[in-house]
Enzyme design. Structure first.
Site, PDB file in Angstrom:
ATOM      1  N   LYS A   1       1.399  61.024  32.695  1.00 39.26           N
ATOM      2  CA  LYS A   1       2.321  59.893  32.515  1.00 39.26           C
ATOM      3  C   LYS A   1       3.774  60.348  32.533  1.00 39.26           C
ATOM      4  O   LYS A   1       4.633  59.640  33.047  1.00 39.26           O
ATOM      5  CB  LYS A   1       1.997  59.134  31.223  1.00 39.26           C
TER       6      LYS A   1
ATOM      7  N   LYS B   1      -6.954  57.163  39.157  1.00 40.36           N
ATOM      8  CA  LYS B   1      -7.661  56.052  38.507  1.00 40.36           C
ATOM      9  C   LYS B   1      -6.901  54.731  38.700  1.00 40.36           C
ATOM     10  O   LYS B   1      -5.674  54.730  38.881  1.00 40.36           O
ATOM     11  CB  LYS B   1      -7.895  56.354  37.028  1.00 40.36           C
TER      12      LYS B   1
ATOM     13  N   LYS C   1      -3.013  49.692  35.376  1.00 38.91           N
ATOM     14  CA  LYS C   1      -2.272  48.431  35.291  1.00 38.91           C
ATOM     15  C   LYS C   1      -0.878  48.589  35.869  1.00 38.91           C
ATOM     16  O   LYS C   1      -0.340  47.692  36.464  1.00 38.91           O
ATOM     17  CB  LYS C   1      -2.109  48.002  33.829  1.00 38.91           C
TER      18      LYS C   1
HETATM   19  N1  AQP Z   1      -9.505  53.067  35.790  1.00 40.93           N
HETATM   20  C1  AQP Z   1     -10.205  52.952  34.678  1.00 40.93           C
HETATM   21  N2  AQP Z   1     -11.553  53.029  34.687  1.00 40.93           N
HETATM   22  C2  AQP Z   1     -12.260  52.890  33.545  1.00 40.93           C
HETATM   23  N3  AQP Z   1     -11.714  52.672  32.342  1.00 40.93           N
HETATM   24  C3  AQP Z   1     -10.378  52.591  32.273  1.00 40.93           C
HETATM   25  N4  AQP Z   1      -9.528  52.382  31.262  1.00 40.93           N
HETATM   26  C4  AQP Z   1      -8.265  52.392  31.735  1.00 40.93           C
HETATM   27  N5  AQP Z   1      -8.252  52.587  33.044  1.00 40.93           N
HETATM   28  C5  AQP Z   1      -9.551  52.723  33.425  1.00 40.93           C
HETATM   29  C6  AQP Z   1      -9.946  52.152  29.883  1.00 40.93           C
HETATM   30  O1  AQP Z   1      -9.480  50.850  29.528  1.00 40.93           O
HETATM   31  C7  AQP Z   1      -9.153  50.844  28.143  1.00 40.93           C
HETATM   32  C8  AQP Z   1      -7.782  50.244  27.948  1.00 40.93           C
HETATM   33  O2  AQP Z   1      -6.825  51.073  28.589  1.00 40.93           O
HETATM   34  P1  AQP Z   1      -5.321  51.096  28.096  1.00 40.93           P
HETATM   35  O3  AQP Z   1      -4.682  49.829  28.419  1.00 40.93           O
HETATM   36  O4  AQP Z   1      -5.302  51.425  26.655  1.00 40.93           O
HETATM   37  O5  AQP Z   1      -4.569  52.296  28.750  1.00 40.93           O
HETATM   38  P2  AQP Z   1      -4.733  53.137  30.034  1.00 40.93           P
HETATM   39  O6  AQP Z   1      -5.961  53.983  29.936  1.00 40.93           O
HETATM   40  O7  AQP Z   1      -3.461  53.878  30.235  1.00 40.93           O
HETATM   41  O8  AQP Z   1      -4.945  52.011  31.125  1.00 40.93           O
HETATM   42  P3  AQP Z   1      -4.205  51.716  32.464  1.00 40.93           P
HETATM   43  O9  AQP Z   1      -4.886  50.555  33.054  1.00 40.93           O
HETATM   44  O10 AQP Z   1      -4.112  52.942  33.306  1.00 40.93           O
HETATM   45  O11 AQP Z   1      -2.785  51.244  32.006  1.00 40.93           O
HETATM   46  P4  AQP Z   1      -1.353  51.875  32.240  1.00 40.93           P
HETATM   47  O12 AQP Z   1      -1.079  51.738  33.698  1.00 40.93           O
HETATM   48  O13 AQP Z   1      -0.441  51.035  31.416  1.00 40.93           O
HETATM   49  O14 AQP Z   1      -1.381  53.301  31.793  1.00 40.93           O
HETATM   50  C9  AQP Z   1      -9.231  52.286  27.649  1.00 40.93           C
HETATM   51  O15 AQP Z   1     -10.434  52.452  26.943  1.00 40.93           O
HETATM   52  C10 AQP Z   1      -9.254  53.099  28.916  1.00 40.93           C
HETATM   53  O16 AQP Z   1     -10.002  54.288  28.779  1.00 40.93           O
END
Ligand code: AQP
Length: 329
Positions: free
Chosen positions: A113, A195, A198
């Site tokens: 990040k 991966k 969002k």
């Molecule tokens: N690509 C993914 N595949 C499976 N699980 C995922 N999670 C996130 N991306 C994937 C799981 O979703 C839950 C919530 O995630 P989060 O919002 O707490 O943060 P993150 O992991 O940082 O998710 P994003 O979508 O990638 O958001 P941004 O872009 O803001 O960083 C968690 O249980 C995570 O494991």
């Protein structure tokens, strides 16, 4: 006594995506039946990277409404917004003092990040794993349903809890991560080496739970694959493997059944069936979401009631910690 689960989601976009849903949120709905569940919209985590005021405010409501829409029951589960329970920030300061710099330096998610930040990297982003440890430890969590990317954070949580317990006596419960292997990591549709996220700048990379059917079709049809023809589970064919994984998670069919079903068919048929299968599971969520998001007053009532319940447990934990440390409480 039911065992406790905790899980969080960042309000870092206007909606969770199918990776969040298949990797984590879908399990939340099932788990709430058998566990004492704490589900948190982690707005304090979201501000570890820059956020615009209006977008963040909208995303907090939208994420909360979508959690209700997918089936989280605010009367059964404790579904709250992180910044409404002040004990999260208070205990984070204390547990910062029980976390080693070397441990934070090793966190893969921080490296990924921080590399994406174009301006500054905040101290909050670096400290994110300690805030996450606190989220979990405040409620004596036994199990954390998460995607694979969070496993390192759970291990750190256990290390911090263990360190504190060894120094001051049993205060914290050591949690365990619970992962669904097949859907643990849904990859980007445009670059299947990364991966699905969002905050991906490329909107075609991610299918959001609020995407309209035509948008879902367009995104799936343009998903990156390869020049081969056969539709089979082959880990080396990253794009196809990811799409097949999504298809499998959505339909519940086995790999053999899926390969037989698409034998002799090409990408076009596979992708269009995948898009329709996704639309089918997302449709009822969107219908409920539209009702919830239209009524912010009711959302706020649920938020406040649940935060109040969470704060009672969180405060007991904080007082116990302070007492152990020798603070005057
Ligand atoms: N690509 C993914 N595949 C499976 N699980 C995922 N999670 C996130 N991306 C994937 C799981 O979703 C839950 C919530 O995630 P989060 O919002 O707490 O943060 P993150 O992991 O940082 O998710 P994003 O979508 O990638 O958001 P941004 O872009 O803001 O960083 C968690 O249980 C995570 O494991």
């Amino acid at each position: 006594m039911k065992k406790v689960i905790f899980s969080g989601i960042q309000p870092s976009a206007q909606s969770p995506h199918i990776g969040n849903y298949l990797g984590a949120l879908r399990q939340w709905v099932e788990l709430q039946k058998n566990y004492q569940a704490y589900y948190c919209v982690v707005d304090l985590h979201a501000i570890t990277v820059p956020q615009e005021k209006k977008k963040l405010n909208d995303s907090i409501y939208a994420t909360y409404a979508m959690l209700l829409a997918i089936g989280i029951d605010p009367n059964m589960s404790n579904i709250f917004v992180q910044s409404h329970v002040r004990q999260h920030t208070e205990l984070t300061w204390i547990l910062n003092c029980f976390t080693h710099l070397g441990e934070l330096n090793r966190m893969t998610q921080f490296k990924e990040k921080s590399a994406k930040q174009t301006k500054i990297v905040s101290a909050g982003l670096y400290d994110y794993p300690v805030l996450m440890a606190v989220d979990i430890l405040l409620y004596h969590t036994n199990i954390i349903p998460v995607g694979e990317d969070q496993v390192q954070h759970i291990e750190l949580t256990r290390d911090i809890a263990d360190r504190f317990n060894n120094a001051y006596g049993e205060v914290f419960t050591l949690p365990t991560a619970r992962i669904v292997k097949e859907t643990a990591r849904i990859m980007s549709l445009s670059d299947p080496k990364n991966k699905m996220s969002k905050s991906d700048a490329n909107l075609n990379a991610t299918v959001f739970l609020t995407d309209k059917p035509d948008v879902i079709r367009k995104k799936i049809m343009s998903a990156v694959t390869d020049s081969k023809k056969s539709i089979e589970f082959d880990k080396k064919r990253l794009g196809l493997y990811n799409l097949l994984g999504i298809y499998k998670a959505v339909t519940g069919e086995s790999e053999k059944e899926i390969e037989n079903h698409f034998s002799g068919k090409g990408y076009k048929e596979f992708k269009s069936e995948l898009a329709e299968a996704l639309i089918e599971i997302i449709k009822p969520m969107q219908q409920k979401y539209t009702t919830y998001i239209a009524d912010k007053t009711t959302l706020e009532i649920y938020m406040r009631q649940n935060a109040h319940k969470a704060a009672i447990v969180a405060e007991q934990t904080v007082r116990r910690v302070k007492e152990k440390l020798g603070f005057i409480i």
